[in-house]
Design a protein around this motif. Structure first.
Motif, PDB file in Angstrom:
ATOM      1  N   SER A 204      27.777  -9.170  -7.320  1.00  0.00           N
ATOM      2  CA  SER A 204      27.642 -10.589  -7.645  1.00  0.00           C
ATOM      3  C   SER A 204      28.978 -11.166  -8.103  1.00  0.00           C
ATOM      4  O   SER A 204      29.842 -10.445  -8.619  1.00  0.00           O
ATOM      5  CB  SER A 204      26.586 -10.787  -8.736  1.00  0.00           C
ATOM      6  OG  SER A 204      27.073 -10.315  -9.985  1.00  0.00           O
ATOM      7  N   GLU A 205      29.129 -12.465  -7.934  1.00  0.00           N
ATOM      8  CA  GLU A 205      30.369 -13.130  -8.322  1.00  0.00           C
ATOM      9  C   GLU A 205      30.614 -12.984  -9.818  1.00  0.00           C
ATOM     10  O   GLU A 205      31.743 -12.750 -10.261  1.00  0.00           O
ATOM     11  CB  GLU A 205      30.284 -14.607  -7.935  1.00  0.00           C
ATOM     12  CG  GLU A 205      31.577 -15.367  -8.084  1.00  0.00           C
ATOM     13  CD  GLU A 205      31.463 -16.790  -7.592  1.00  0.00           C
ATOM     14  OE1 GLU A 205      32.508 -17.429  -7.399  1.00  0.00           O
ATOM     15  OE2 GLU A 205      30.323 -17.272  -7.397  1.00  0.00           O
ATOM     16  N   VAL A 206      29.534 -13.089 -10.605  1.00  0.00           N
ATOM     17  CA  VAL A 206      29.652 -12.986 -12.064  1.00  0.00           C
ATOM     18  C   VAL A 206      30.091 -11.588 -12.471  1.00  0.00           C
ATOM     19  O   VAL A 206      30.975 -11.408 -13.321  1.00  0.00           O
ATOM     20  CB  VAL A 206      28.312 -13.353 -12.742  1.00  0.00           C
ATOM     21  CG1 VAL A 206      28.384 -13.093 -14.252  1.00  0.00           C
ATOM     22  CG2 VAL A 206      27.964 -14.813 -12.482  1.00  0.00           C
ATOM     23  N   GLU A 207      29.502 -10.562 -11.856  1.00  0.00           N
ATOM     24  CA  GLU A 207      29.835  -9.183 -12.205  1.00  0.00           C
ATOM     25  C   GLU A 207      31.264  -8.845 -11.769  1.00  0.00           C
ATOM     26  O   GLU A 207      31.991  -8.135 -12.473  1.00  0.00           O
ATOM     27  CB  GLU A 207      28.845  -8.222 -11.545  1.00  0.00           C
ATOM     28  CG  GLU A 207      29.040  -6.752 -11.881  1.00  0.00           C
ATOM     29  CD  GLU A 207      28.832  -6.418 -13.355  1.00  0.00           C
ATOM     30  OE1 GLU A 207      29.144  -5.274 -13.737  1.00  0.00           O
ATOM     31  OE2 GLU A 207      28.373  -7.297 -14.112  1.00  0.00           O
ATOM     32  N   ARG A 210      33.598 -10.224 -14.273  1.00  0.00           N
ATOM     33  CA  ARG A 210      33.584  -9.426 -15.507  1.00  0.00           C
ATOM     34  C   ARG A 210      34.419  -8.165 -15.350  1.00  0.00           C
ATOM     35  O   ARG A 210      35.242  -7.841 -16.212  1.00  0.00           O
ATOM     36  CB  ARG A 210      32.144  -9.065 -15.883  1.00  0.00           C
ATOM     37  CG  ARG A 210      32.019  -8.354 -17.237  1.00  0.00           C
ATOM     38  CD  ARG A 210      30.590  -7.905 -17.487  1.00  0.00           C
ATOM     39  NE  ARG A 210      30.205  -6.814 -16.627  1.00  0.00           N
ATOM     40  CZ  ARG A 210      30.529  -5.528 -16.829  1.00  0.00           C
ATOM     41  NH1 ARG A 210      31.273  -5.189 -17.882  1.00  0.00           N
ATOM     42  NH2 ARG A 210      30.125  -4.589 -15.996  1.00  0.00           N
ATOM     43  N   PRO A 216      34.626 -16.567 -15.335  1.00  0.00           N
ATOM     44  CA  PRO A 216      33.712 -17.020 -14.281  1.00  0.00           C
ATOM     45  C   PRO A 216      33.963 -18.487 -13.923  1.00  0.00           C
ATOM     46  O   PRO A 216      34.204 -19.316 -14.798  1.00  0.00           O
ATOM     47  CB  PRO A 216      32.322 -16.847 -14.914  1.00  0.00           C
ATOM     48  CG  PRO A 216      32.520 -15.827 -15.994  1.00  0.00           C
ATOM     49  CD  PRO A 216      33.910 -16.049 -16.512  1.00  0.00           C
TER      50      PRO A 216
END
Length: 274
Positions: A204-207, A210, A216
């Motif tokens: 995922s883009e968020v992961e 991170r 983000p």
């Protein structure tokens, strides 16, 4: 052998012009580069090479030459020229080590030696980092803020504590350290990106933000993903074009469970031996 007085005077006069421009808060890098280019020629006519027991006039020339090279090293950082920085440091080492008992210590000595360590670290040249570190007194390694900073970063790298390296950018001993820390962070992100591509089919883009220490929603992640040729789906997930069919087949064939059981058996046997 004595140098012509006019050569020394011309060099000192040009050096003073360089220093006056460099000390200005908004100095002109191109103007400083022009002075430095001329001074490189003048330095070949002075006593800038190692000599035994320099007299007072030679010491003065050595100090001027050292100051010019130090400005050149800092100028190369502001110009983002790593090769020029390394060339200046190679010349400065004879002043810092060969003349340590003959000349007054420069206020920039350990700052530049620390920057040299950080430069090597940013390029993942760890063996050279340790070679350079061995040249320094243990007292300075333990207590000098300019040396302790890159030493701490190298320790964080060995530990895999990347978050501490990213946090260290907010607490640098000199503004010049920021440039090499940014290069180091880029090097770390290259390694992390390679691991992500091998460990995930998609992420995922968020992961991804991170794991790569990006904020983000900021454009940094998108630029990084574009460089690595990652594709972003409508579900805000990245997939990796670098993962070929052969790589995927190899990863699926890897007997992960058997390997894990084998490692546990080794651990039990080692514990019995101890």
């Amino acid at each position: 052998m004595a140098r012509p007085a006019n050569t020394v005077n011309d060099t000192v006069a040009l050096y003073k012009m360089l220093k006056a421009e460099w000390d200005r808060p908004n100095h002109n890098l191109e103007k400083c580069e022009t002075f430095l280019s001329k001074l490189k020629i003048y330095l070949t006519k002075l006593a800038f090479l190692p000599i035994q027991s320099p007299d007072e006039s030679s010491k003065m020339e050595l100090i001027v030459a050292r100051d010019i090279l130090e400005i050149g090293a800092l100028h190369s950082i502001e110009s983002k020229d790593n090769h020029a920085f390394e060339r200046y440091l190679a010349q400065l080492k004879c002043y810092y080590f060969d003349y340590s008992s003959d000349l007054p210590e420069s206020v920039y000595k350990y700052q530049l030696l620390g920057l040299n360590l950080l430069c090597l670290l940013s390029q993942n040249r760890v063996s050279e980092f340790h070679t350079e570190l061995e040249l320094l007194p243990m007292k300075e390694i333990q207590s000098n803020v300019y040396i302790r900073h890159p030493v701490s970063l190298e320790q964080y790298l060995m530990e895999g504590s990347y978050n501490k390296i990213f946090l260290s950018k907010e607490n640098v001993p000199s503004k010049y350290y920021t440039y090499f820390i940014d290069l180091l962070l880029d090097t770390i992100r290259v390694d992390i990106g390679g691991c992500i591509e091998k460990a995930y089919d998609r992420i995922s883009e968020v992961e991804a933000a991170r794991l790569l220490f990006f904020e983000p929603g900021k454009p940094n992640l998108a630029e990084y993903a574009a460089r690595r040729k990652w594709d972003l789906s409508a579900k805000h997930e990245y997939t990796f074009r670098k993962r070929t069919k052969e790589q995927l087949a190899t990863s699926k064939m890897m007997p992960a469970q058997n390997i894990a059981l084998q490692v546990l058996d080794y651990a039990r046997e080692l514990e019995m031996i101890v």
